[in-house]
Scaffold this motif. Structure first.
Motif, mmCIF file in Angstrom:
data_model
loop_
_atom_site.group_PDB
_atom_site.id
_atom_site.type_symbol
_atom_site.label_atom_id
_atom_site.label_comp_id
_atom_site.label_asym_id
_atom_site.label_seq_id
_atom_site.Cartn_x
_atom_site.Cartn_y
_atom_site.Cartn_z
ATOM 1 N N UNK A 1 0.821 -1.207 0.000
ATOM 2 C CA UNK A 1 0.000 0.000 0.000
ATOM 3 C C UNK A 1 0.855 1.258 0.000
ATOM 4 N N UNK A 2 0.416 2.233 -0.755
ATOM 5 C CA UNK A 2 1.074 3.536 -0.794
ATOM 6 C C UNK A 2 0.302 4.484 0.123
ATOM 7 N N UNK A 3 0.979 5.015 1.140
ATOM 8 C CA UNK A 3 0.324 5.831 2.157
ATOM 9 C C UNK A 3 0.754 7.286 2.069
ATOM 10 N N UNK A 4 -0.218 8.192 2.206
ATOM 11 C CA UNK A 4 0.067 9.584 2.519
ATOM 12 C C UNK A 4 -0.416 9.813 3.947
ATOM 13 N N UNK A 5 0.450 10.352 4.777
ATOM 14 C CA UNK A 5 0.148 10.581 6.190
ATOM 15 C C UNK A 5 0.044 12.075 6.447
ATOM 16 N N UNK A 6 -0.981 12.488 7.189
ATOM 17 C CA UNK A 6 -1.130 13.887 7.587
ATOM 18 C C UNK A 6 -0.854 14.020 9.075
ATOM 19 N N UNK A 7 -0.077 15.030 9.447
ATOM 20 C CA UNK A 7 0.320 15.255 10.839
ATOM 21 C C UNK A 7 0.136 16.728 11.189
ATOM 22 N N UNK A 8 0.091 16.985 12.488
ATOM 23 C CA UNK A 8 0.063 18.378 12.957
ATOM 24 C C UNK A 8 1.045 18.634 14.091
ATOM 25 N N UNK A 9 1.574 17.561 14.690
ATOM 26 C CA UNK A 9 2.389 17.725 15.887
ATOM 27 C C UNK A 9 3.741 17.037 15.788
ATOM 28 N N UNK A 10 4.149 16.444 16.902
ATOM 29 C CA UNK A 10 5.492 15.871 16.999
ATOM 30 C C UNK A 10 5.690 14.652 16.111
ATOM 31 N N UNK A 11 4.595 13.982 15.754
ATOM 32 C CA UNK A 11 4.700 12.862 14.833
ATOM 33 C C UNK A 11 5.197 11.580 15.446
ATOM 34 N N UNK A 12 4.976 11.379 16.747
ATOM 35 C CA UNK A 12 5.467 10.150 17.379
ATOM 36 C C UNK A 12 4.748 8.914 16.843
ATOM 37 N N UNK A 13 3.438 9.009 16.618
ATOM 38 C CA UNK A 13 2.716 7.861 16.062
ATOM 39 C C UNK A 13 3.126 7.611 14.617
ATOM 40 N N UNK A 14 3.314 8.682 13.868
ATOM 41 C CA UNK A 14 3.801 8.534 12.491
ATOM 42 C C UNK A 14 5.186 7.896 12.478
ATOM 43 N N UNK A 15 6.065 8.337 13.375
ATOM 44 C CA UNK A 15 7.424 7.787 13.429
ATOM 45 C C UNK A 15 7.391 6.288 13.722
ATOM 46 N N UNK A 16 6.469 5.876 14.576
ATOM 47 C CA UNK A 16 6.328 4.450 14.878
ATOM 48 C C UNK A 16 5.877 3.692 13.632
ATOM 49 N N UNK A 17 4.902 4.243 12.914
ATOM 50 C CA UNK A 17 4.437 3.585 11.692
ATOM 51 C C UNK A 17 5.553 3.518 10.656
ATOM 52 N N UNK A 18 6.327 4.578 10.542
ATOM 53 C CA UNK A 18 7.449 4.587 9.607
ATOM 54 C C UNK A 18 8.456 3.490 9.943
ATOM 55 N N UNK A 19 8.739 3.350 11.218
ATOM 56 C CA UNK A 19 9.677 2.301 11.649
ATOM 57 C C UNK A 19 9.147 0.920 11.265
#
Length: 203
Positions: free
Chosen positions: A2-20
Motif C-alpha cells: 500500500x502507498x500511504x500519505x500521512x497527515x500530521x500536525x504535531x510531533x509525529x510520534x505515532x507517524x514515526x512508529x508507523x514509519x519504523x
C-alpha cells in the motif's frame, strides 16, 4: 504494498512508529508523502527519512483549504490516507475524494469521548477505562465506521499526559494491524464505507 500519505500536525510520534514498522517490513506499506497544516516535528521526521513533505497552512474558509490539501494528497496517488495526530477537520467534499480509504486514530473507545479532547474528557468523567480506536474518516467528528478498538485502563494516579502516552502505544498497534489487514485483504474497506453503513442502517 500500500502507498500511504500521512497527515500530521504535531510531533509525529505515532507517524514515526508507523514509519519504523513499514521500514522493518512488519507493515506491508510505503509512506510516500507526509503533509501538514503547519510546520511541525512530524515533517522533520519525514524529511530526515527522505520522504517528500508538503505544508498547506490553514486559511479560512475551511472548504477551500480542504480542497487545496486534498489536491496535494491526490497528486501522490495514494492507496490510503492516514491522519496521524492531524488536528484539522477536512470538509465533507474533501473526505469524499478518498473515502473509505482515509483513516484516523482516536484516543478513546468511540463512540465515547469524541473530539479533540478525548483523553481530557475521559479523565474528567472519572471513568475506569477509556481506549483507542481506528476509524474510517467521514464528514462528522469521529463518527466514521470503526475498524478496530481496544480498551485502556485509567489508573488512579493518571495525568492527561500519562494516560495519553499509554493510549498512544495501543493506537500504534491498532493502526499497524488495520493497515496490514487492509493490505492482505482481511479488511475490505468497501464493506465499511459510508454508503454501506447507511444501507445497513436502513435495512
Amino acid at each position: 504494498m500500500l502507498r500511504l500519505v500521512v497527515l500530521v500536525s504535531g510531533s509525529g510520534t505515532n507517524f514515526a512508529d508507523l514509519l519504523q514498522r513499514t521500514n522493518a517490513g512488519s507493515v506491508p506499506a510505503e509512506i510516500i508523502a507526509v503533509g501538514a497544516d503547519r510546520a511541525c516535528g512530524g515533517l522533520e521526521v519525514a524529511a530526515a527519512a527522505g520522504i517528500p513533505t508538503f505544508v498547506e497552512p490553514f486559511v479560512a474558509p475551511r472548504e477551500e483549504w480542504s480542497a487545496r490539501i486534498a489536491d496535494r494528497i491526490h497528486a501522490f496517488e495514494p492507496d490510503l490516507v492516514v491522519l496521524s495526530g492531524f488536528m484539522r477537520l477536512l470538509s465533507a467534499s474533501a473526505v469524499s475524494r478518498f473515502e473509505p480509504a482515509i483513516l484516523n486514530t482516536h484516543p478513546a473507545h468511540l463512540p465515547e469521548f469524541p473530539g479533540a479532547q478525548g483523553v481530557r474528557d475521559a479523565l474528567a468523567a472519572g471513568v475506569a477505562q477509556t481506549g483507542a480506536s481506528v476509524i474510517i474518516v467521514d464528514s462528522g467528528i469521529d463518527t466514521g465506521p470503526i475498524l478496530a478498538q481496544q480498551r485502556v485502563p485509567v489508573l488512579p494516579d493518571d495525568t492527561q499526559d500519562s494516560l495519553h502516552d499509554r493510549i498512544k502505544l495501543v493506537e500504534r498497534d491498532l493502526l499497524a494491524s488495520v493497515i496490514t489487514h487492509i493490505a492482505d485483504g482481511t479488511i475490505d474497506l468497501a464493506d465499511h464505507g459510508l454508503e454501506h453503513r447507511l444501507d445497513r442502517t436502513d435495512s
